[in-house]
Enzyme design. Structure first.
Site, PDB file in Angstrom:
ATOM      1  CG  ASP A   2      -2.112   0.881   1.090  1.00 53.94           C
ATOM      2  OD1 ASP A   2      -2.332   1.414  -0.020  1.00 53.94           O
ATOM      3  OD2 ASP A   2      -2.839   1.059   2.084  1.00 53.94           O
ATOM      4  CG  ASN A  50      -7.650  -2.808  -5.537  1.00 55.55           C
ATOM      5  OD1 ASN A  50      -6.666  -3.529  -5.389  1.00 55.55           O
ATOM      6  ND2 ASN A  50      -7.920  -1.838  -4.674  1.00 55.55           N
ATOM      7  NE  ARG A  53      -7.498   1.436  -5.756  1.00 57.12           N
ATOM      8  CZ  ARG A  53      -6.301   1.602  -5.215  1.00 57.12           C
ATOM      9  NH1 ARG A  53      -5.289   1.977  -5.964  1.00 57.12           N
ATOM     10  NH2 ARG A  53      -6.117   1.408  -3.933  1.00 57.12           N
ATOM     11  NE  ARG A 162      -2.856  -1.608   4.566  1.00 58.93           N
ATOM     12  CZ  ARG A 162      -4.118  -1.646   4.190  1.00 58.93           C
ATOM     13  NH1 ARG A 162      -4.919  -2.541   4.703  1.00 58.93           N
ATOM     14  NH2 ARG A 162      -4.585  -0.799   3.298  1.00 58.93           N
ATOM     15  CG  LEU A 169      -5.795  -7.747   9.098  1.00 54.34           C
ATOM     16  CD1 LEU A 169      -6.194  -9.098   9.671  1.00 54.34           C
ATOM     17  CD2 LEU A 169      -4.279  -7.677   8.932  1.00 54.34           C
ATOM     18  CD  GLU A 181       3.825 -13.080  16.143  1.00 50.85           C
ATOM     19  OE1 GLU A 181       3.710 -11.925  16.581  1.00 50.85           O
ATOM     20  OE2 GLU A 181       3.456 -14.092  16.783  1.00 50.85           O
TER      21      GLU A 181
HETATM   22  C1  IPE Z   1      -1.054   0.299  -4.080  1.00 49.44           C
HETATM   23  O1  IPE Z   1      -1.187   1.514  -3.443  1.00 49.44           O
HETATM   24  C2  IPE Z   1      -2.283  -0.558  -4.062  1.00 49.44           C
HETATM   25  C3  IPE Z   1      -2.428  -1.442  -5.240  1.00 49.44           C
HETATM   26  C4  IPE Z   1      -1.458  -2.222  -5.651  1.00 49.44           C
HETATM   27  C5  IPE Z   1      -3.715  -1.471  -5.971  1.00 49.44           C
HETATM   28  P1  IPE Z   1      -2.443   2.484  -3.515  1.00 49.44           P
HETATM   29  O2  IPE Z   1      -2.843   2.691  -4.944  1.00 49.44           O
HETATM   30  O3  IPE Z   1      -3.519   1.975  -2.620  1.00 49.44           O
HETATM   31  O4  IPE Z   1      -1.811   3.828  -2.957  1.00 49.44           O
HETATM   32  P2  IPE Z   1      -2.445   4.880  -1.934  1.00 49.44           P
HETATM   33  O5  IPE Z   1      -3.099   4.110  -0.819  1.00 49.44           O
HETATM   34  O6  IPE Z   1      -3.419   5.706  -2.711  1.00 49.44           O
HETATM   35  O7  IPE Z   1      -1.250   5.683  -1.472  1.00 49.44           O
HETATM   36 MG    MG Z   2      -4.138   2.305  -0.716  1.00 51.62          MG
END
Ligand code: IPE
Ligand code: MG
Length: 214
Positions: A2, A50, A53, A162, A169, A181
């Site tokens: 992320d 996703n 998006r 993460r 999560l 963990e």
């Molecule tokens: C990568 O980061 C997530 C994926 C691989 C789809 P993000 O696209 O969620 O980035 P932020 O959270 O906007 O910074």
């Molecule tokens: Mg993100």
């Protein structure tokens, strides 16, 4: 993985540039995982949520997936890496599906390391599918569900990392995380590297795991 968007924003770049940098991090961290002796590395690349998006971003992400498989599968194969995918990757376009299936086929007998990519993955969806399959075969027990998960046959999950400071999560490996963990870092995914992975492993090594015992 992320923080690609925030990484790009900090640099006044489009989100796509963040995702491209994210793929460079995938390449580096995958190599680092092998060098550090990890048996298996699972990367959450695209969640079943996703799809919400913008279309352009989804197309940027699928473009990068195609590019990654085309450019990296030879190196992965040469290094005895087996590729696995969890999630329903058949939802992507035909070209992606063909590339994925070719890569799975090519690397299926490799045993040095397993690289698992979660694509169109959601743990609740995985669990519902696994429970339905288990029910067809007999009583629904934890072992029966486990055997039908997308991760069946993979080693138990030891450490979940993460990046980007979010402490949740997000529907990732909810069953498998039972005794894992957890490690959260503020580092944005494109900045995550071998040193960062080593730091996470060092932190993991210092933990006492009791699995419910004393
Ligand atoms: C990568 O980061 C997530 C994926 C691989 C789809 P993000 O696209 O969620 O980035 P932020 O959270 O906007 O910074
Ligand atoms: Mg993100």
């Amino acid at each position: 993985m992320d923080g690609n968007g925030r990484w790009a924003k900090k640099r006044f770049l489009p989100r796509a540039a963040g995702h491209k940098a994210g793929v460079d991090a995938v390449r580096k961290v995958s190599r680092a995982a092998r060098e550090l002796g990890l048996e298996c590395l699972t990367l959450y690349a695209f969640s079943s949520e996703n799809w919400k998006r913008p279309e352009q971003e989804i197309s940027d992400l699928t473009g990068l997936m195609k590019h990654f498989i085309r450019s990296d599968i030879a190196e992965l194969h040469a290094n005895d890496v087996r590729l696995r995918v969890i999630g329903d990757y058949r939802a992507f376009d035909d070209e992606v599906v063909e590339l994925i299936e070719g890569a799975l086929e090519k690397t299926r007998d490799n045993r040095g390391h397993t690289l698992v990519i979660a694509l169109n993955y959601g743990a609740q969806d995985e669990l519902a599918r696994a429970a339905a399959k288990a029910a067809e075969k007999g009583p629904i027990t934890p072992a029966a569900i486990e055997a039908e998960l997308d991760t069946a046959g993979l080693p138990p999950l030891d450490l979940l990392i993460r990046t980007s400071g979010e402490v949740r999560l997000s529907n990732f490996l909810l069953w498998q995380v039972a005794y894992a963990e957890l490690y959260f870092t503020d580092m944005l995914w494109p900045d995550f590297d071998k040193e960062a992975l080593s730091a996470a492993l060092e932190n993991f090594a210092a933990r006492e795991r009791r699995y419910g015992g004393l």
